[in-house]
Design a protein around this motif. Sequence first.
Motif, PDB file in Angstrom:
ATOM      1  N   ASN A 158      29.506  45.788  40.699  1.00  0.00           N
ATOM      2  CA  ASN A 158      30.849  45.779  41.980  1.00  0.00           C
ATOM      3  C   ASN A 158      31.357  46.855  42.499  1.00  0.00           C
ATOM      4  OD1 ASN A 158      30.489  43.114  41.297  1.00  0.00           O
ATOM      5  ND2 ASN A 158      32.629  43.148  39.591  1.00  0.00           N
ATOM      6  N   LYS A 161      29.463  47.963  45.467  1.00  0.00           N
ATOM      7  CA  LYS A 161      29.074  46.280  46.454  1.00  0.00           C
ATOM      8  C   LYS A 161      30.363  46.847  47.201  1.00  0.00           C
ATOM      9  CE  LYS A 161      29.167  42.224  44.716  1.00  0.00           C
ATOM     10  NZ  LYS A 161      28.936  40.988  44.051  1.00  0.00           N
ATOM     11  N   TYR A 162      32.125  46.667  46.464  1.00  0.00           N
ATOM     12  CA  TYR A 162      33.364  46.662  47.132  1.00  0.00           C
ATOM     13  C   TYR A 162      33.772  47.887  47.329  1.00  0.00           C
ATOM     14  CZ  TYR A 162      32.725  42.204  45.556  1.00  0.00           C
ATOM     15  OH  TYR A 162      32.543  40.625  44.910  1.00  0.00           O
ATOM     16  N   ASP A 186      36.359  52.912  40.989  1.00  0.00           N
ATOM     17  CA  ASP A 186      35.403  52.956  41.921  1.00  0.00           C
ATOM     18  C   ASP A 186      36.678  53.896  43.092  1.00  0.00           C
ATOM     19  OD1 ASP A 186      36.963  51.363  43.893  1.00  0.00           O
ATOM     20  OD2 ASP A 186      35.462  49.457  42.183  1.00  0.00           O
ATOM     21  N   ARG A 205      36.746  34.662  43.824  1.00  0.00           N
ATOM     22  CA  ARG A 205      36.665  35.299  44.677  1.00  0.00           C
ATOM     23  C   ARG A 205      37.930  36.445  45.532  1.00  0.00           C
ATOM     24  NH1 ARG A 205      31.719  36.427  47.948  1.00  0.00           N
ATOM     25  NH2 ARG A 205      31.191  38.499  46.703  1.00  0.00           N
ATOM     26  N   SER A 206      38.493  37.595  45.814  1.00  0.00           N
ATOM     27  CA  SER A 206      39.627  37.490  46.437  1.00  0.00           C
ATOM     28  C   SER A 206      39.756  37.383  47.813  1.00  0.00           C
ATOM     29  CB  SER A 206      39.913  39.087  46.329  1.00  0.00           C
ATOM     30  OG  SER A 206      38.786  40.597  47.302  1.00  0.00           O
ATOM     31  N   ALA A 217      28.863  34.861  43.311  1.00  0.00           N
ATOM     32  CA  ALA A 217      29.909  33.731  43.252  1.00  0.00           C
ATOM     33  C   ALA A 217      30.578  34.120  42.668  1.00  0.00           C
ATOM     34  CB  ALA A 217      28.450  33.615  42.028  1.00  0.00           C
ATOM     35  N   LEU A 221      32.325  39.115  36.598  1.00  0.00           N
ATOM     36  CA  LEU A 221      33.368  39.717  35.713  1.00  0.00           C
ATOM     37  C   LEU A 221      33.836  38.642  34.445  1.00  0.00           C
ATOM     38  CD1 LEU A 221      35.871  41.763  37.932  1.00  0.00           C
ATOM     39  CD2 LEU A 221      34.120  42.024  36.338  1.00  0.00           C
TER      40      LEU A 221
HETATM   41  P1  ADP Z   1      31.354  38.707  42.691  1.00  0.00           P
HETATM   42  O1  ADP Z   1      31.433  39.923  42.751  1.00  0.00           O
HETATM   43  O2  ADP Z   1      29.929  38.325  42.573  1.00  0.00           O
HETATM   44  O3  ADP Z   1      32.028  38.028  43.293  1.00  0.00           O
HETATM   45  P2  ADP Z   1      33.003  39.226  40.597  1.00  0.00           P
HETATM   46  O4  ADP Z   1      32.996  38.279  38.933  1.00  0.00           O
HETATM   47  O5  ADP Z   1      32.228  41.079  39.810  1.00  0.00           O
HETATM   48  O6  ADP Z   1      31.848  38.288  41.169  1.00  0.00           O
HETATM   49  O7  ADP Z   1      33.800  39.382  40.877  1.00  0.00           O
HETATM   50  C1  ADP Z   1      35.126  38.500  41.241  1.00  0.00           C
HETATM   51  C2  ADP Z   1      35.871  39.167  42.559  1.00  0.00           C
HETATM   52  O8  ADP Z   1      36.463  40.160  41.709  1.00  0.00           O
HETATM   53  C3  ADP Z   1      34.885  39.708  43.471  1.00  0.00           C
HETATM   54  O9  ADP Z   1      34.233  38.322  43.907  1.00  0.00           O
HETATM   55  C4  ADP Z   1      35.731  39.995  44.158  1.00  0.00           C
HETATM   56  O10 ADP Z   1      36.898  40.070  45.334  1.00  0.00           O
HETATM   57  C5  ADP Z   1      36.405  41.670  43.017  1.00  0.00           C
HETATM   58  N1  ADP Z   1      36.293  42.695  42.390  1.00  0.00           N
HETATM   59  C6  ADP Z   1      35.399  43.162  41.439  1.00  0.00           C
HETATM   60  N2  ADP Z   1      35.036  44.346  41.317  1.00  0.00           N
HETATM   61  C7  ADP Z   1      35.353  44.462  42.075  1.00  0.00           C
HETATM   62  C8  ADP Z   1      36.320  46.352  43.145  1.00  0.00           C
HETATM   63  N3  ADP Z   1      35.574  46.720  42.392  1.00  0.00           N
HETATM   64  N4  ADP Z   1      36.372  46.357  43.606  1.00  0.00           N
HETATM   65  C9  ADP Z   1      37.343  45.300  44.219  1.00  0.00           C
HETATM   66  N5  ADP Z   1      37.444  43.658  44.481  1.00  0.00           N
HETATM   67  C10 ADP Z   1      36.699  43.528  42.935  1.00  0.00           C
END
Ligand code: ADP
Length: 260
Positions: A158, A161-162, A186, A205-206, A217, A221
């Motif tokens: 994550n 990715k973010y 991060d 998901r935000s 999906a 988390l």
């Molecule tokens: P996914 O990454 O598959 O969407 P997760 O359950 O891992 O699902 O994360 C849920 C949501 O939390 C993400 O869609 C994102 O909006 C937010 N998120 C998670 N990790 C981060 C991060 N390191 N920085 C910013 N947003 C994050």
Amino acid sequence: VSTGARPLKNDDGDFRGAVVVFNEVTGLVDALAAKDEVVSTVSHEFRTPLTSIIGNLDLVLADTEGLDSPVVRRIEVAQRNAERLLALVSDLLMSASSAVHVHPRRTDLAGLVEASLGSAQAHAQASRVDLTMDVRGPIWAHVDPLRISQALDNLVSNAIKYSPDGGSVRVSASTDDGLVRLHVADTGMGMTAADARRVFTRFFRSPAVREGSIPGAGLGLSITKAIVERHGGSISCRTLPGHGSTFTVELPADGPPAAF
Ligand code: ADP
């Protein structure tokens, strides 16, 4: 039954009693259990053919002599996508099962962090993110190494990715009062306080992420939280939009090895 209560006060604000509402939610609980059962069965049934597809593509890619490179590239794309699908199906399966099964044993968490970062390095390089660790081992804890690795992999992937190009991800650890804390920090997009409150909820998901093209999906988390809590630990998130996020996993530490 779900319950809610409100105090009743007179005009002077004196407490006069309370209204308590009981809702009968057996039907809802049954429906949710049935939904999880369907998700769980379907995911399970998907795994076998998917594993076979990946196995066969692996075999083809093990010997590509005589194949044109455009064909090889297409097979590689198919293999990558089949692996993504398998990971998604495994996440669905795990999130639908009510209990996370763990087999704890004495484990060096520093070793797990090192392995997790090793396997994330290619993802970090492809995303032009600097991935580093500041963890000196051994750090002993009584955990299931596979499950805790899965939790770490989720947090690290994550964080990569973010994060935009040129970002950095740093994993560090601290020990204190019989607790081990692992921090995954991060310099990425961060989240609003409202998003941060829901981040461990299944399928969340935000809005900023949903608008973009970053795949996911919203299961990682919630699974990570279930794994950490199953070990008697906790997970939290500190974040600022546009500045980055730090996820902290707190686990009970294991004492030094018994002397014989
Ligand atoms: P996914 O990454 O598959 O969407 P997760 O359950 O891992 O699902 O994360 C849920 C949501 O939390 C993400 O869609 C994102 O909006 C937010 N998120 C998670 N990790 C981060 C991060 N390191 N920085 C910013 N947003 C994050």
